[in-house]
Design an enzyme around this catalytic site. Structure first.
Site, PDB file in Angstrom:
ATOM      1  N   GLU A  58     -65.054  11.560  37.421  1.00  0.00           N
ATOM      2  CA  GLU A  58     -65.998  10.893  37.964  1.00  0.00           C
ATOM      3  C   GLU A  58     -65.608   9.347  37.940  1.00  0.00           C
ATOM      4  OE1 GLU A  58     -66.682  13.102  35.667  1.00  0.00           O
ATOM      5  OE2 GLU A  58     -68.512  14.073  36.182  1.00  0.00           O
TER       6      GLU A  58
ATOM      7  N   ALA B 247     -70.163  17.557  41.585  1.00  0.00           N
ATOM      8  CA  ALA B 247     -71.452  17.323  42.448  1.00  0.00           C
ATOM      9  C   ALA B 247     -70.900  16.987  44.011  1.00  0.00           C
ATOM     10  CB  ALA B 247     -72.093  16.128  41.766  1.00  0.00           C
TER      11      ALA B 247
ATOM     12  N   GLY C 161     -69.367  17.645  37.925  1.00  0.00           N
ATOM     13  CA  GLY C 161     -70.163  18.624  37.433  1.00  0.00           C
ATOM     14  C   GLY C 161     -70.217  19.951  37.370  1.00  0.00           C
TER      15      GLY C 161
ATOM     16  N   GLU D 220     -69.284  20.250  33.707  1.00  0.00           N
ATOM     17  CA  GLU D 220     -70.485  20.233  32.980  1.00  0.00           C
ATOM     18  C   GLU D 220     -71.444  21.464  33.146  1.00  0.00           C
ATOM     19  OE1 GLU D 220     -71.237  16.428  35.299  1.00  0.00           O
ATOM     20  OE2 GLU D 220     -71.593  15.439  33.350  1.00  0.00           O
TER      21      GLU D 220
HETATM   22  N1  DAK Z   1     -68.094  17.267  46.916  1.00  0.00           N
HETATM   23  C1  DAK Z   1     -67.910  17.355  48.354  1.00  0.00           C
HETATM   24  N2  DAK Z   1     -66.932  17.975  48.808  1.00  0.00           N
HETATM   25  C2  DAK Z   1     -65.868  18.540  48.127  1.00  0.00           C
HETATM   26  C3  DAK Z   1     -65.806  18.044  46.807  1.00  0.00           C
HETATM   27  C4  DAK Z   1     -66.917  17.575  46.083  1.00  0.00           C
HETATM   28  N3  DAK Z   1     -67.151  17.401  44.960  1.00  0.00           N
HETATM   29  N4  DAK Z   1     -64.505  18.556  46.374  1.00  0.00           N
HETATM   30  C5  DAK Z   1     -64.139  19.080  47.368  1.00  0.00           C
HETATM   31  N5  DAK Z   1     -64.679  18.915  48.541  1.00  0.00           N
HETATM   32  C6  DAK Z   1     -64.389  19.277  49.926  1.00  0.00           C
HETATM   33  C7  DAK Z   1     -63.230  18.490  50.617  1.00  0.00           C
HETATM   34  O1  DAK Z   1     -63.827  17.256  50.873  1.00  0.00           O
HETATM   35  C8  DAK Z   1     -62.805  19.150  51.561  1.00  0.00           C
HETATM   36  O2  DAK Z   1     -63.485  19.324  52.833  1.00  0.00           O
HETATM   37  P1  DAK Z   1     -63.037  19.069  54.000  1.00  0.00           P
HETATM   38  O3  DAK Z   1     -62.286  17.978  54.329  1.00  0.00           O
HETATM   39  O4  DAK Z   1     -62.276  20.552  54.197  1.00  0.00           O
HETATM   40  O5  DAK Z   1     -64.308  19.096  54.935  1.00  0.00           O
HETATM   41  C9  DAK Z   1     -62.779  20.795  51.254  1.00  0.00           C
HETATM   42  O6  DAK Z   1     -63.781  20.693  49.867  1.00  0.00           O
HETATM   43  C10 DAK Z   1     -61.513  21.271  50.228  1.00  0.00           C
HETATM   44  O7  DAK Z   1     -61.173  20.106  49.583  1.00  0.00           O
HETATM   45  P2  DAK Z   1     -59.612  19.611  49.356  1.00  0.00           P
HETATM   46  O8  DAK Z   1     -58.883  19.554  50.910  1.00  0.00           O
HETATM   47  O9  DAK Z   1     -59.571  18.203  48.863  1.00  0.00           O
HETATM   48  O10 DAK Z   1     -59.038  20.617  48.397  1.00  0.00           O
HETATM   49  P3  DAK Z   1     -57.588  20.463  47.870  1.00  0.00           P
HETATM   50  O11 DAK Z   1     -56.988  21.874  47.201  1.00  0.00           O
HETATM   51  O12 DAK Z   1     -56.459  19.585  48.367  1.00  0.00           O
HETATM   52  O13 DAK Z   1     -57.971  19.491  46.398  1.00  0.00           O
HETATM   53  C11 DAK Z   1     -59.590  19.217  44.812  1.00  0.00           C
HETATM   54  C12 DAK Z   1     -58.726  20.207  45.808  1.00  0.00           C
HETATM   55  C13 DAK Z   1     -60.530  19.752  43.831  1.00  0.00           C
HETATM   56  C14 DAK Z   1     -58.219  18.790  43.857  1.00  0.00           C
HETATM   57  C15 DAK Z   1     -59.863  17.946  45.522  1.00  0.00           C
HETATM   58  O14 DAK Z   1     -60.802  18.643  46.419  1.00  0.00           O
HETATM   59  C16 DAK Z   1     -60.930  16.974  44.787  1.00  0.00           C
HETATM   60  O15 DAK Z   1     -60.369  16.109  44.116  1.00  0.00           O
HETATM   61  N6  DAK Z   1     -62.145  17.028  44.878  1.00  0.00           N
HETATM   62  C17 DAK Z   1     -63.134  16.299  44.048  1.00  0.00           C
HETATM   63  C18 DAK Z   1     -63.223  16.688  42.697  1.00  0.00           C
HETATM   64  C19 DAK Z   1     -64.097  15.565  41.949  1.00  0.00           C
HETATM   65  O16 DAK Z   1     -63.858  14.119  42.171  1.00  0.00           O
HETATM   66  N7  DAK Z   1     -65.168  16.232  41.526  1.00  0.00           N
HETATM   67  C20 DAK Z   1     -66.108  15.240  40.658  1.00  0.00           C
HETATM   68  C21 DAK Z   1     -67.033  14.879  41.779  1.00  0.00           C
HETATM   69  S1  DAK Z   1     -68.231  13.769  41.195  1.00  0.00           S
HETATM   70  C22 DAK Z   1     -74.628  12.075  38.258  1.00  0.00           C
HETATM   71  C23 DAK Z   1     -74.962  13.401  38.480  1.00  0.00           C
HETATM   72  C24 DAK Z   1     -73.692  14.239  38.632  1.00  0.00           C
HETATM   73  C25 DAK Z   1     -72.427  13.533  38.727  1.00  0.00           C
HETATM   74  C26 DAK Z   1     -72.409  12.314  38.678  1.00  0.00           C
HETATM   75  C27 DAK Z   1     -73.495  11.431  38.543  1.00  0.00           C
HETATM   76  N8  DAK Z   1     -76.102  11.437  38.048  1.00  0.00           N
HETATM   77  C28 DAK Z   1     -77.085  12.087  38.188  1.00  0.00           C
HETATM   78  C29 DAK Z   1     -75.903   9.990  37.767  1.00  0.00           C
HETATM   79  C30 DAK Z   1     -71.297  14.266  38.978  1.00  0.00           C
HETATM   80  C31 DAK Z   1     -70.324  13.553  39.584  1.00  0.00           C
HETATM   81  C32 DAK Z   1     -69.312  14.572  40.154  1.00  0.00           C
HETATM   82  O17 DAK Z   1     -68.957  15.700  39.812  1.00  0.00           O
END
Ligand code: DAK
Length: 256
Positions: free
Chosen positions: A133, A65, A110, A113
């Site tokens: 998360e 997300a 997400g 998911e």
């Molecule tokens: N959201 C927004 N931007 C994201 C992103 C994300 N999930 N993942 C990556 N990006 C963006 C980065 O901020 C970066 O943007 P800039 O800095 O260039 O502007 C760009 O994409 C490239 O990312 P990286 O520079 O970090 O790229 P790397 O190759 O170094 O790393 C990575 C790739 C996938 C390992 C890393 O980007 C990463 O760790 N990303 C976050 C992954 C993550 O934590 N995903 C889970 C998100 S939380 C709910 C509903 C849904 C959810 C929760 C609650 N409710 C309704 C209660 C779901 C939650 C999630 O999915």
């Protein structure tokens, strides 16, 4: 609708949707959910599309997300974002036609998911899976707490959600999260081949199988088997089923 995030191609009875927001690794934001629901509104009544394939552009399937959008939310907005997403994924899971996730890269949070809401998952060797998360101080919000354990068993779901570890495509295959792993350059070719194989079948058998398998898992074995028997019986009034059996006996391809 003028789609900004989704690229949609429909040909040969297959719809291919590519999620395209590569600068944010295809993270799911409100605009994505609006576009995707609009696409489903168009797709659901169509009977010329037999299979849906979902993939991502660039090095990510979906990296979760959109954290940049979520960080500004208050609890009411968070609840709205959650229910909108949950409804969308449920709708995808319940889509009449089979849905294949072609997981080309990161499928995190997400994104994992979303892939789990598809009927099965084919992954590139470069794909990575995880539910990170907990690292953000939150729990999964699009039903990973439920779908992951159903697909991979309790231990694997608890391990992935509690540790936030990212696993490789081969590990995802080993625990049953994905059904096949391909060389990266062969992913779409393999998936489209599978999609055409499903799309070539008579129109009822695949959707009916999907519906009974999915509804059966939420009910008891006896009731679900009875549902199978009812649907099995109904097919004998269907010309396509008769044609399938006749073609076998006449040693030819069915004329569907
Ligand atoms: N959201 C927004 N931007 C994201 C992103 C994300 N999930 N993942 C990556 N990006 C963006 C980065 O901020 C970066 O943007 P800039 O800095 O260039 O502007 C760009 O994409 C490239 O990312 P990286 O520079 O970090 O790229 P790397 O190759 O170094 O790393 C990575 C790739 C996938 C390992 C890393 O980007 C990463 O760790 N990303 C976050 C992954 C993550 O934590 N995903 C889970 C998100 S939380 C709910 C509903 C849904 C959810 C929760 C609650 N409710 C309704 C209660 C779901 C939650 C999630 O999915």
């Amino acid at each position: 609708m003028d789609y900004q995030i989704l690229k949609i191609q429909i040909a040969d009875r297959i719809a291919l949707v590519t999620i395209s927001r590569p600068a944010a690794l295809n993270a799911l934001n409100t605009d994505f959910f609006k576009e995707f629901n609009h696409f489903l509104d168009d797709l659901e009544p169509r009977d010329d599309v037999k299979v849906l394939v979902i993939t991502g552009e660039g090095k990510s399937f979906v990296a979760g997300a959109d954290i940049a959008e979520m960080v500004h939310m208050n609890s009411a907005e968070g609840y709205a974002f959650s229910t909108f997403g949950q409804r969308t994924f449920d709708r995808l899971e319940q889509l009449r036609i089979p849905v294949i996730a072609a997981v080309n890269g990161y499928a995190l949070g997400g994104g994992c998911e979303l892939a789990m809401s598809c009927d099965f998952r084919i992954a590139s060797k470069l794909a990575k899976f995880g539910q990170p998360e907990i690292n953000l101080g939150m729990i999964p919000g699009y039903a990973a707490t439920q779908r992951l354990s159903r697909l991979t068993g309790l231990g694997n779901a608890l391990y992935l959600i509690l540790t936030a570890d990212t696993i490789t495509a081969d590990d995802a295959l080993r625990i049953g999260l994905v059904q096949k792993v391909t060389e990266p350059e062969l992913l779409m070719e393999e998936v489209m081949k599978m999609a055409s194989k499903i799309a070539r079948n008579s129109s009822q058998a695949a959707p009916t199988s999907k519906r009974i398998i999915r509804s059966g898992i939420a009910t008891d074995f006896k009731e679900a088997s009875e549902e199978e028997a009812i649907e099995f019986g109904k097919q004998f009034d269907d010309e396509a089923t008769k044609e399938g059996m006749k073609a076998f006996l006449e040693k030819r391809k069915p004329n569907w």
